[in-house]
Scaffold this active site. Structure first.
Site, PDB file in Angstrom:
ATOM      1  N   THR A   1       0.857  -1.219   0.015  1.00  0.00           N
ATOM      2  CA  THR A   1      -0.027  -0.003   0.091  1.00  0.00           C
ATOM      3  C   THR A   1       0.939   1.187  -0.033  1.00  0.00           C
ATOM      4  O   THR A   1       2.052   1.085   0.167  1.00  0.00           O
ATOM      5  CB  THR A   1      -0.829  -0.216   1.264  1.00  0.00           C
TER       6      THR A   1
ATOM      7  N   GLY B   1       1.079  -0.844   5.712  1.00  0.00           N
ATOM      8  CA  GLY B   1       1.639  -1.706   6.641  1.00  0.00           C
ATOM      9  C   GLY B   1       0.449  -2.963   6.938  1.00  0.00           C
ATOM     10  O   GLY B   1       0.658  -3.383   8.235  1.00  0.00           O
TER      11      GLY B   1
ATOM     12  N   ASP C   1      -9.302  -9.453   2.245  1.00  0.00           N
ATOM     13  CA  ASP C   1      -9.297  -8.462   3.630  1.00  0.00           C
ATOM     14  C   ASP C   1     -10.607  -8.783   4.259  1.00  0.00           C
ATOM     15  O   ASP C   1     -10.703  -8.630   5.413  1.00  0.00           O
ATOM     16  CB  ASP C   1      -9.210  -7.097   3.201  1.00  0.00           C
TER      17      ASP C   1
END
Ligand code: GLU
Length: 573
Positions: free
Chosen positions: A394, A479, A434
C-alpha cells in the site's frame, strides 16, 4: 517540557532541516532530514510522484489536483502498491469551508458474492495465498472514482492535464527502482510470473525478474490514461476499460465474478469522519469500512489517562501502549466491518466504556490475549472474532496546498502486486482477501464475512490532527493491520514526545495486534526486549516496513517527513 508546536522548538528543527528544494537521497534505509516549506508540500513514497505533485501545486493547483497527479505517478513508478486497479480512503480538509470531508473509495465485492466466496471444493475456506492469486480476489476498484469526485469538488486545474506526467513517463519509460526490483524478485515465489501480461511486464524473456535500473515502458497504461484524460472515469466503469477488467478477472485459476453491472454501479461514499479528543488536540480519521480511525481512537483515548509526555519513549510507556493496542485490536476483530452491512455498536469510542477497558491494564504485568469488551447499547455478543490480518502492499501520501487545503490519502491494491492480474497496464487488487474467508465461528457470524456489494474491512488510517480547529498534522502509512500501530505511535511521538515528524517516523517501531509484541529488527527497539519480557510480553524481533508520510503545520511553516524505510521524499516550496 518544551512543546513541539511552538516557535522555540521550530527554531531547533529549522537548524537541522533541509530546504524543501534540496535533493535528498532516495534509497530505502538512507537517513532523511525534515523538510521545511512555506506554501505547499507533498510527502509520498516516490520522488518522481512527489516532484510531479509539487509542480501541480506550484502552478496554483489544489491538493485535489496534486492528488490526481501523485496517484497516477505512483501507479506507474510504484505499481506494486497502489493504483487505479485498487481502492483508497481520502481525508480532505477544505480550508475555506473549515470542513473535513472523508471519501470512501474502498473496493466492493461483486453483487453475486456469498459468505462462502472463498471456499474450496472441500467446502472449507482456501488458504490465504491460494485465495490471493487470480481474478477471484479482485474487488471493484474505487481509486479512480474517488480522485474524480475529489477533483470535481475541489480541483482547479483541468483533469486531463493532471494525467499528463504519468502518460509522458509511461510512454517514455522509467527506471525500475531498487525497491521495486526487490519486490519483483521476491514476488516471483508468490506467482507474480503466472499470468502472461504481468510476466511480460516485470520479467525478462528468459523468466528472470527485471532488475534495478532496467527501463520499463507501459504503452497500455499510457493509452488507458489518455482515454481517462479525455473522458473521465466513464471508460473505466462503463466502457472499454471496464470490459477488459471484467475479462481479465476470468482467470483460469480462481476466476472472479465481477460483472459489467458491478463496475457500473460503483459509488464513492462521503462519510462522517471519526474524530476524538486527545489531550489538547482533536484527532480525525476514517470510519468504517476501515477499522483505522476507531482503533486509533480507542488506543489514544485509553492512553490519554497516562502521563506519556512525562514518561517519554521507554519501557514504561511502551508497556501501556502495547496493552492499549491489545484491547483495541480485540474490539476491532469482533465488531469492525463495513457498517453499511453490519450493525456496529455505537459506543466504541465512549469515554466511560474506554475508561473501563483501560482499567484492565496492569502497569506491572502484561495481559495475555485481550478479549473484546461490551460497549454501551451492546447487550450481548452477536459476532465471532475475525483473525484476518491484512498484508503489506500500500502507499500513503500527504499534501498541503497554498490555499490551506490538505489531503491525507492511503491507497492500496492490498498485498504487493495485488491479485497478480494486470489489465490495461495496471495491476488489479486482491482486496477481497481482506474479508474473513471464514464466515462464522461457534454458531455466530463474523462481522467481516464476505457479502455481495460489501466492502472488506481495512486498517488504513489516513489521519489529520487539529489544534484549536486548525490542522497541525497530516499523516498515514501502509503496513497491513500494523498501519494502526505505525500511525498511532507516530502521533504520540509528535504530540507527546515533542519529536519533529522525521524523528517520529524514523523512531523504531513497537507493534502489537493482540498477540506477540513486534520489535523492529536492527534498531534500538530491540533493547526493550529484556524489560518487556520481564513484564510478561511475548516479544518477536522482525522487519517492520512502514511507509509513513507526514506534514506538520507549525506557525505557518510546513515540516515534511518521508519514511526512510522506503524510497519517498517530502518536497515543497
Ligand atoms: N489491504 C490493507 C487494508 O486495507 C492494506 C494493506 C497494506 O497496508 O499493505 O487495510
Amino acid at each position: 517540557m518544551k512543546r513541539f508546536f511552538g516557535t522555540a522548538v521550530f527554531t531547533a528543527i529549522a537548524a537541522s532541516a533541509v530546504h524543501a528544494e534540496s535533493t535528498q537521497s532516495v534509497q530505502a534505509g538512507s537517513p532523511r532530514q525534515p523538510v521545511i516549506a512555506e506554501n505547499y508540500m507533498v510527502s509520498a513514497a516516490n520522488p518522481f510522484a512527489v516532484k510531479a505533485g509539487v509542480e501541480v501545486l506550484s502552478n496554483g493547483g489544489t491538493a485535489a489536483d496534486a492528488a490526481v497527479t501523485v496517484q497516477m505517478m505512483l501507479n506507474l513508478f510504484e505499481p506494486q502498491s497502489s493504483g487505479i486497479g485498487g481502492g483508497a480512503f481520502m481525508l480532505y480538509w477544505d480550508a475555506s469551508e473549515k470542513k473535513l470531508i472523508t471519501y470512501d473509495g474502498r473496493e466492493k465485492a461483486p453483487a453475486s458474492a456469498t459468505p462462502e466466496y472463498f471456499f474450496g471444493d472441500d467446502g472449507t475456506p482456501v488458504k490465504w495465498w491460494d485465495a490471493v492469486v487470480g481474478g477471484r480476489s479482485v474487488g471493484v476498484p474505487g481509486t479512480l472514482k474517488l480522485l474524480e469526485t475529489a477533483h470535481r469538488q475541489h480541483g482547479r486545474q483541468p483533469w486531463s492535464e493532471l494525467l499528463l506526467p504519468a502518460i509522458v513517463h509511461a510512454d517514455a519509460g522509467f527506471e525500475i527502482s531498487p525497491r521495486l526490483a526487490d519486490s519483483i524478485a521476491s514476488a516471483q515465489k508468490r506467482k507474480l510470473d503466472l499470468f502472461e501480461s504481468t510476466r511480460s511486464y516485470f520479467f525478462n524473456d528468459d523468466g528472470s525478474p527485471k532488475t534495478a535500473g532496467t527501463y520499463l515502458k507501459n504503452p497500455q497504461f499510457a493509452s488507458a490514461l489518455r482515454d481517462i484524460a479525455a473522458n473521465g472515469s466513464a471508460p473505466f466503469y462503463t466502457g472499454a476499460i471496464a470490459e477488459s477488467i471484467v475479462k481479465a478477472v476470468k482467470t483460469e485459476i480462481n476466476p472472479g465474478e465481477l460483472t459489467l453491472e458491478d463496475m457500473a454501479s460503483y459509488e464513492v461514499i462521503e462519510r462522517e469522519p471519526v474524530c476524538f479528543p486527545y489531550r489538547s488536540y482533536e484527532v480525525c480519521g476514517m470510519g468504517p469500512p476501515t477499522s483505522g480511525g476507531l482503533t486509533m481512537g480507542q488506543m489514544l483515548t485509553m492512553l490519554e489517562q497516562h502521563d506519556l509526555p512525562g514518561m517519554g519513549p521507554g519501557a514504561e510507556a511502551w508497556h501501556l501502549y502495547i496493552e492499549a493496542a491489545k484491547l483495541a485490536y480485540a474490539d476491532r476483530g469482533l465488531y469492525m466491518a463495513d457498517s453499511d452491512f453490519v450493525d456496529m455498536p455505537e459506543g466504541l469510542l465512549d469515554k466511560g466504556y474506554l475508561a473501563e477497558r483501560a482499567s484492565l491494564i496492569d502497569p506491572q504485568n502484561a495481559m495475555e490475549k485481550a478479549t473484546a469488551g461490551i460497549p454501551p447499547q451492546q447487550s450481548a455478543m452477536r459476532f465471532s472474532p475475525d483473525t484476518q490480518l491484512e498484508r503489506a502492499g500500500t502507499s500513503h501520501f500527504s499534501i498541503v496546498d497554498q490555499y490551506g487545503d490538505m489531503i491525507s490519502m492511503t491507497t492500496t491494491i492490498e498485498t504487493g502486486f495485488g491479485s497478480r492480474v494486470m489489465s490495461n497496464g495496471f495491476l488489479l487488487n486482491n482486496e477481497l482477501t481482506d474479508f474473513s474467508r471464514t464466515p462464522e465461528k461457534d454458531g455466530l457470524p463474523i462481522a467481516n464475512r464476505v457479502e455481495g456489494n460489501k466492502r472488506p474491512r481495512s486498517s488504513m488510517s489516513p489521519t489529520i490532527v487539529f489544534k484549536d480547529n486548525a490542522p497541525v498534522l497530516v499523516i498515514g502509512s501502509p503496513g497491513g493491520s500494523r498501519i494502526i500501530n505505525y500511525v498511532t505511535k507516530s502521533v504520540i511521538a509528535i504530540l507527546d514526545w515533542d519529536m519533529d515528524p522525521q524523528t517520529a517516523i524514523d523512531m523504531p517501531h513497537v507493534v502489537n495486534r493482540n498477540g506477540n509484541t513486534d520489535l523492529e529488527e536492527n534498531t534500538s527497539a530491540t533493547e526493550l526486549e529484556p524489560a518487556l519480557t520481564a513484564l510478561g510480553h511475548q516479544v518477536k524481533v522482525r522487519g517492520l516496513t512502514s511507509g509513513l508520510h507526514a506534514i506538520v503545520i507549525d506557525n505557518g511553516k510546513l515540516i515534511g517527513a518521508a519514511d526512510s524505510r522506503r524510497e519517498g521524499i517530502a518536497a515543497g516550496h
